[in-house]
Design a protein around this motif. Sequence first.
Motif, PDB file in Angstrom:
ATOM      1  N   PHE A 296       0.854  -1.169   0.000  1.00  0.00           N
ATOM      2  CA  PHE A 296       0.000   0.000   0.000  1.00  0.00           C
ATOM      3  C   PHE A 296       0.900   1.232   0.000  1.00  0.00           C
ATOM      4  O   PHE A 296       2.103   1.127   0.256  1.00  0.00           O
ATOM      5  CB  PHE A 296      -0.891   0.031   1.256  1.00  0.00           C
ATOM      6  CG  PHE A 296      -2.016  -0.951   1.243  1.00  0.00           C
ATOM      7  CD1 PHE A 296      -1.787  -2.313   1.445  1.00  0.00           C
ATOM      8  CD2 PHE A 296      -3.326  -0.543   1.040  1.00  0.00           C
ATOM      9  CE1 PHE A 296      -2.838  -3.230   1.441  1.00  0.00           C
ATOM     10  CE2 PHE A 296      -4.381  -1.443   1.043  1.00  0.00           C
ATOM     11  CZ  PHE A 296      -4.125  -2.785   1.236  1.00  0.00           C
ATOM     12  N   ARG A 297       0.301   2.385  -0.272  1.00  0.00           N
ATOM     13  CA  ARG A 297       1.068   3.626  -0.181  1.00  0.00           C
ATOM     14  C   ARG A 297       0.170   4.756   0.315  1.00  0.00           C
ATOM     15  O   ARG A 297      -1.051   4.705   0.166  1.00  0.00           O
ATOM     16  CB  ARG A 297       1.685   3.996  -1.528  1.00  0.00           C
ATOM     17  CG  ARG A 297       0.690   4.376  -2.607  1.00  0.00           C
ATOM     18  CD  ARG A 297       1.423   4.557  -3.945  1.00  0.00           C
ATOM     19  NE  ARG A 297       0.493   4.950  -5.005  1.00  0.00           N
ATOM     20  CZ  ARG A 297       0.853   5.072  -6.279  1.00  0.00           C
ATOM     21  NH1 ARG A 297       2.104   4.829  -6.645  1.00  0.00           N
ATOM     22  NH2 ARG A 297      -0.040   5.450  -7.177  1.00  0.00           N
TER      23      ARG A 297
ATOM     24  N   LYS B  70      -3.306  12.410   1.732  1.00  0.00           N
ATOM     25  CA  LYS B  70      -4.223  11.454   1.090  1.00  0.00           C
ATOM     26  C   LYS B  70      -4.374  10.207   1.944  1.00  0.00           C
ATOM     27  O   LYS B  70      -3.568   9.933   2.832  1.00  0.00           O
ATOM     28  CB  LYS B  70      -3.708  11.085  -0.302  1.00  0.00           C
ATOM     29  CG  LYS B  70      -3.681  12.242  -1.281  1.00  0.00           C
ATOM     30  CD  LYS B  70      -3.340  11.759  -2.676  1.00  0.00           C
ATOM     31  CE  LYS B  70      -3.384  12.896  -3.685  1.00  0.00           C
ATOM     32  NZ  LYS B  70      -3.083  12.424  -5.072  1.00  0.00           N
ATOM     33  N   ASP B  71      -5.430   9.448   1.650  1.00  0.00           N
ATOM     34  CA  ASP B  71      -5.646   8.184   2.341  1.00  0.00           C
ATOM     35  C   ASP B  71      -4.673   7.129   1.837  1.00  0.00           C
ATOM     36  O   ASP B  71      -4.154   7.213   0.722  1.00  0.00           O
ATOM     37  CB  ASP B  71      -7.077   7.689   2.104  1.00  0.00           C
ATOM     38  CG  ASP B  71      -8.117   8.578   2.750  1.00  0.00           C
ATOM     39  OD1 ASP B  71      -9.268   8.574   2.253  1.00  0.00           O
ATOM     40  OD2 ASP B  71      -7.791   9.266   3.743  1.00  0.00           O
TER      41      ASP B  71
ATOM     42  N   GLU C  24       6.858   7.998 -11.536  1.00  0.00           N
ATOM     43  CA  GLU C  24       6.290   9.317 -11.804  1.00  0.00           C
ATOM     44  C   GLU C  24       6.211  10.104 -10.495  1.00  0.00           C
ATOM     45  O   GLU C  24       6.140   9.495  -9.422  1.00  0.00           O
ATOM     46  CB  GLU C  24       4.891   9.149 -12.397  1.00  0.00           C
ATOM     47  CG  GLU C  24       4.833   8.293 -13.633  1.00  0.00           C
ATOM     48  CD  GLU C  24       3.410   7.882 -14.008  1.00  0.00           C
ATOM     49  OE1 GLU C  24       2.472   8.152 -13.220  1.00  0.00           O
ATOM     50  OE2 GLU C  24       3.241   7.291 -15.108  1.00  0.00           O
ATOM     51  N   PRO C  25       6.222  11.426 -10.580  1.00  0.00           N
ATOM     52  CA  PRO C  25       6.085  12.209  -9.339  1.00  0.00           C
ATOM     53  C   PRO C  25       4.846  11.819  -8.524  1.00  0.00           C
ATOM     54  O   PRO C  25       4.887  11.890  -7.290  1.00  0.00           O
ATOM     55  CB  PRO C  25       5.978  13.644  -9.854  1.00  0.00           C
ATOM     56  CG  PRO C  25       6.752  13.629 -11.136  1.00  0.00           C
ATOM     57  CD  PRO C  25       6.479  12.280 -11.739  1.00  0.00           C
ATOM     58  N   GLU C  26       3.807  11.366  -9.199  1.00  0.00           N
ATOM     59  CA  GLU C  26       2.581  10.957  -8.505  1.00  0.00           C
ATOM     60  C   GLU C  26       2.780   9.682  -7.681  1.00  0.00           C
ATOM     61  O   GLU C  26       1.919   9.324  -6.875  1.00  0.00           O
ATOM     62  CB  GLU C  26       1.448  10.730  -9.505  1.00  0.00           C
ATOM     63  CG  GLU C  26       0.959  12.001 -10.202  1.00  0.00           C
ATOM     64  CD  GLU C  26       1.923  12.525 -11.267  1.00  0.00           C
ATOM     65  OE1 GLU C  26       1.858  13.738 -11.583  1.00  0.00           O
ATOM     66  OE2 GLU C  26       2.746  11.729 -11.777  1.00  0.00           O
TER      67      GLU C  26
END
Length: 116
Positions: A37-38, A43-44, A87-89
């Motif tokens: 998970f991250r 953010k959740d 990616e930065p995301e």
Amino acid sequence: QVHLVESGGGLVQAGGSLRLSCAASGITFSNYAMCWFRQAPGKDREFVASLSRSCGGTSYADSVKGRFTISRDNAKNSVFLRMNSLEPEDTAVYYCNAKMIPFNYWGQGTQVTVSS
């Protein structure tokens, strides 16, 4: 006592790769499905990838399909996440998770930062 210890995080440029590892102790590792998970700032926590205890089944979040690969080595009580084309995301704290109903264990997380 159960311990899940993640490693391999760091700072990488966009387009680069990292390989996360999670070493488990205190559980019969081969009996557990393993997941990553991250959680990004503000953010959740979100699902990234999972792998069944027998390596027979994998699942990925749509956002990482084709770029991330989850694998495990039951002999080493370890699960891995190979991350390509970052990616930065993808910047987040990445957590290892071990599931076997009714048990659910989490690691402390490892930071992944992707610069643009």
